[in-house]
Design an enzyme around this catalytic site. Structure first.
Site, PDB file in Angstrom:
ATOM      1  N   HIS A   1      -0.584  -1.019  13.918  1.00  0.00           N
ATOM      2  CA  HIS A   1       0.553  -1.733  14.514  1.00  0.00           C
ATOM      3  C   HIS A   1       1.660  -0.796  14.991  1.00  0.00           C
ATOM      4  CE1 HIS A   1       2.573  -1.784  10.438  1.00  0.00           C
ATOM      5  NE2 HIS A   1       3.628  -1.657  11.198  1.00  0.00           N
TER       6      HIS A   1
ATOM      7  N   ASP B   1      -5.484  -2.895   9.957  1.00  0.00           N
ATOM      8  CA  ASP B   1      -4.279  -2.232  10.477  1.00  0.00           C
ATOM      9  C   ASP B   1      -4.425  -0.724  10.272  1.00  0.00           C
ATOM     10  OD1 ASP B   1      -1.787  -1.763  11.478  1.00  0.00           O
ATOM     11  OD2 ASP B   1      -0.688  -2.564   9.745  1.00  0.00           O
TER      12      ASP B   1
ATOM     13  N   SER C   1       5.634   2.141   7.548  1.00  0.00           N
ATOM     14  CA  SER C   1       4.283   1.807   7.992  1.00  0.00           C
ATOM     15  C   SER C   1       3.498   3.021   8.417  1.00  0.00           C
ATOM     16  CB  SER C   1       4.353   0.872   9.196  1.00  0.00           C
ATOM     17  OG  SER C   1       4.702  -0.386   8.760  1.00  0.00           O
TER      18      SER C   1
HETATM   19  N1  ARG Z   1       5.566  -3.240   8.828  1.00  0.00           N
HETATM   20  C1  ARG Z   1       6.484  -2.306   8.273  1.00  0.00           C
HETATM   21  C2  ARG Z   1       6.703  -1.136   9.205  1.00  0.00           C
HETATM   22  O1  ARG Z   1       6.383  -1.257  10.350  1.00  0.00           O
HETATM   23  C3  ARG Z   1       6.119  -1.895   6.900  1.00  0.00           C
HETATM   24  C4  ARG Z   1       6.474  -2.937   5.966  1.00  0.00           C
HETATM   25  C5  ARG Z   1       6.126  -2.689   4.577  1.00  0.00           C
HETATM   26  N2  ARG Z   1       6.821  -3.701   3.915  1.00  0.00           N
HETATM   27  C6  ARG Z   1       6.748  -3.977   2.643  1.00  0.00           C
HETATM   28  N3  ARG Z   1       7.531  -4.882   2.170  1.00  0.00           N
HETATM   29  N4  ARG Z   1       5.923  -3.364   1.890  1.00  0.00           N
HETATM   30  O2  ARG Z   1       7.306  -0.166   8.852  1.00  0.00           O
END
Ligand code: ARG
Length: 763
Positions: free
Chosen positions: A52, A113, A219
């Site tokens: 992503h 992902d 992420s």
């Molecule tokens: N989707 C998030 C990013 O793009 C990471 C989120 C991780 N969140 C969590 N509560 N563990 O950085």
């Protein structure tokens, strides 16, 4: 080739800054000079990260590799920015020549992902740059195993790491949560049917209590576990629900599930056999998990508020606030204006007024003295430990929706003394947004949907507590959800005692509170039992007097303008509230009480609180008019507008043929349950009764449809009302001598009524 063995083996005690070279496989994925994601080095030329990070969120189409660079060997993002040439020999920056997205990636919630980045040139392995070991498909990371996540992401939900800290790589110990338990946690207290469905390509880690988690910006980064001195990449940071929330652990890509996918694409990555012995799970991963309960907002009994904080400053009266974290108290900012010398201030906390000195005061960033953001956070010199008697109140997150008729209490807020000896049990009830906006909002307003943030909240309280109007003080509104009390709103300084009371929603300030007092207890909404009925709605236009003819709770007192006229003998007839100080009825109703004002009592508002909520007013005078049986009764004192006592609008013009009209009466005059029957208004040709020359000018004649009930009794004072708009009603006429068909019009008495009642709500 060796993997998963850092050359420096520092020990970490507390703290969250990673030691230099502790995580040499952690890479920074940058786009246009900004760190956007993390990644893990798996060979000299390959990095594994999250899919992503490399697609447009709208259509998952790949962003070209030229838009990314990878920095390896980075410890501080700040030194990377200040020293991109890497003269210290720590970090290396390389271009990305190719991005291999997982073919089946279609949004984080569907798993897969994962992405591979091919580096334009190989990096040099150094003390700061080394690859991580990859797990084989059969590698097991058991429930309860301790692993570590690293990243430069946000330090709290929506709170980026501060530049002042040097943007050092953060490390976090996270426990693996087995798939059953994880699914079970995610199933708890969800909004509507929005639940996360965990897939075999996902892995959970974190704590059900929340408090520590990866977050936005992390992420793509690694979740690594050490086995026999060797570190393995168990997961890739993928998504979560908020960050560090209760029962919402972080979700990672389950790297072991992608062994073949990686092997097929990458040369030089290392997949060692899982070291023996394979760790056994500490506890069983089970479908019936025990969820973590809120730690905030728990009161031994209502009124015994463990978060009640009183701030003592020299040379002024105490200021009332609430404990929001171990080290933080929230109070109005206006309490502290112009005061200096914090060193002499202290906070008193329950039990037994323990006194704690104050270290600093932070005013809300938007504070302008207009009471909209009148908030300050006070940092305590020593943190308190929470017990039964001392703990933080819960704070609502941005989109919290307090359900109409939530049970609430009023607490003292800011300076000023409440008039009551024991104000701790002032009960109140949250009103619907519709009622709040339409009664207390400004002129034209769109009522917000439950899913939007309201700009005002309203609470109703008993009229007996009117003396608790607290002219000199302000209120905090505490509302209960599933056993936890939230600070839902704070009142603006009152200029009047109008009901429902208006509050500024605290949810609008919670982001500031969380980013200042990181450990404060923001809680998700705990009660989701509601259906979204309307999307948006306009309030009926108000008269200069304010709102009229609207209803709040359709199930309890649907007709807040219904009044009862009582005499000493307690025979009652019906009247209609037409202003806070006046009711309208007919001569018949007063004649049977001897037409003597001092013998009459008007009762209003059978509420959902029951008859105890009823208000009673002596009649001070009776006013008659020529040529109409209408009678106006003046009340000795005005009633406060509330959900159970609100005037109806008065009709002054023609009634269009298609508006629905009802006769409002009592089902029986003993229990006095209001009931309505729909009628149609007849023309003089259709209604022979209208030929009677003794009837008042403009008398209305109505016909009942099939629904007419036998028991139906029209008593004196019964009224004919028609719909003014979708949710608004106007009074057309009052029954003549208890007739079921004939009603004396209000519109022909427009002049007399508005002369007598200066604030009559004619529309
Ligand atoms: N989707 C998030 C990013 O793009 C990471 C989120 C991780 N969140 C969590 N509560 N563990 O950085």
């Amino acid at each position: 080739m060796e993997c998963g063995r850092p050359l420096r083996q520092d020990r970490i005690v507390g703290g969250s800054d990673a030691p230099v070279a502790k995580w040499p496989w952690h890479v920074s994925v940058n786009s246009f000079g900004h760190q956007i994601c993390g990644g893990s080095l798996i060979s000299e030329s390959w990095v594994v990260s999250a899919a992503h990070c490399f697609v447009l969120p709208e259509n998952f189409s790949l962003i070209p590799p030229e838009e990314y660079t990878v920095a390896v060997g980075v410890h501080s993002q700040l030194s990377l920015m200040l020293n991109p040439e890497a003269s210290d020999g720590m970090h290396q920056i390389v271009n990305v020549s190719d991005i291999l997205l997982h073919e089946n990636y279609s949004g984080v919630e569907h798993g897969n992902d994962i992405a591979l980045l091919h580096l334009a040139e190989p990096v040099n392995f150094t003390e700061y740059v080394r690859p991580i070991c990859l797990p084989r498909a059969n590698h097991s990371f058991p429930h309860g195993a301790s692993c570590w996540a690293t990243g430069w992401g946000d330090v709290q939900e929506s709170v980026p790491q501060s530049f002042l800290s040097g943007l050092i790589l953060q490390q976090l110990e996270q426990k693996i949560i087995g798939p059953k338990e994880c699914q079970c946690l995610f199933n708890s207290n969800g909004p509507f049917n929005v639940t996360v469905k965990l897939l075999p390509t996902m892995l959970c880690a974190g704590y059900k209590e929340g408090k520590s988690d990866t977050c936005q910006g992390d992420s793509g980064g690694p979740l690594v576990c050490e086995e026999q001195g060797q570190w393995f990449l168990a997961g890739i940071t993928s998504f979560g629900h908020g960050c560090a929330r209760r029962n919402r652990p972080g979700v990672f890509a389950n790297v072991a599930a992608f062994e073949d996918w990686i092997r097929d694409r990458v040369e030089g990555a290392v997949f060692p056999e899982q070291p023996q012995p394979i760790p056994a799970p500490l506890v069983e991963d089970s479908d019936n998990c025990t969820i973590a309960l809120p730690e905030c907002g728990i009161a031994p009994r209502p009124g015994d508020w463990p978060w009640k904080a009183v701030i003592i400053t020299p040379a002024s009266t105490p200021c009332h606030g609430v404990l929001v974290a171990e080290k933080w108290v929230l109070a109005p900012g206006s309490c502290f204006l112009g005061l200096k010398d914090i060193s002499s201030w202290h906070v008193m906390l329950p039990p037994k007024a323990q006194r704690i000195p104050i270290l600093s005061v932070q005013l809300n960033v938007n504070f302008t003295q207009d009471y909209e953001y009148d908030l300050a956070l006070l940092e305590l010199a020593v943190p308190v430990s929470f017990t039964e008697d001392t703990r933080a109140v819960c704070l609502p997150r941005l989109h919290h929706y307090f359900l109409p008729s939530s049970q609430c209490r009023l607490i003292q807020w800011g300076r000023g003394e409440p008039p009551l000896a024991s104000p701790s049990l002032l009960e109140a009830e949250m009103t619907s947004n519709w009622w709040c906006y339409c009664v207390r909002g400004s002129k034209v307003e769109v009522v917000p949907d439950p899913l939007e943030n309201p700009s005002i909240l309203c609470a109703e309280y008993h009229e007996e507590e009117k003396n608790g109007c607290w002219m000199g003080s302000r209120w905090g509104l505490l509302c209960e959800e599933s056993g936890s009390w939230f600070l839902a709103g704070i009142s603006k300084p009152p200029e009047d005692c109008l009901r429902p009371r208006v509050f500024s929603p605290l949810q609008l300030g919670s982001y500031w509170i969380k980013s200042t007092a990181h450990t404060s207890y923001l809680e998700d909404q705990l009660n989701w039992h509601f259906k979204v009925v309307r999307t948006f709605v306009f309030c009926p236009s108000k008269t200069t007097l304010g709102a009229c003819g609207i209803q709040s709770y359709k199930d309890s007192n649907p007709w807040p303008w219904v009044a009862e006229v009582h005499s000493a003998r307690d025979e009652a007839c019906m009247a209609t509230l037409v202003s806070p100080g006046w009711v309208l009825t007919d001569t018949h109703c007063v004649a049977r009480h001897g037409s003597i004002a001092s013998r009459l009592q008007v009762k209003l508002g059978r509420t959902r609180f029951g008859t105890p909520g009823q208000v009673s007013r002596p009649v001070s005078s009776i006013h008659y008019t020529m040529g109409s049986p209408l009678v106006l009764l003046e009340l000795e004192t005005r009633v406060d507008m509330s959900a159970s006592a609100l005037p109806i609008c008065l009709n002054s013009g023609p009634i269009s043929e298609d508006v629905p009209c009802w006769v409002l009466s009592w089902k029986d005059s003993v229990n006095r349950v209001p009931m309505v029957v729909q009628v149609s208004i007849l023309t003089p040709e259709e209604c022979p009764y209208l030929n009677d020359p003794t009837l008042p000018l403009g008398t209305f004649c109505v016909a009942y449809g099939g629904k007419r009930l036998d028991k139906y009794e029209v008593d004196s004072g019964s009224s004919l009302m028609c719909q003014r708009g979708p949710d608004s009603w106007m009074l057309i006429g009052i029954s003549i001598r208890g007739s079921q068909e004939l009603f004396a019009p209000v519109k022909t008495q427009h002049f007399w009524i508005s002369q007598t009642v200066c604030d009559a709500p004619f529309v």
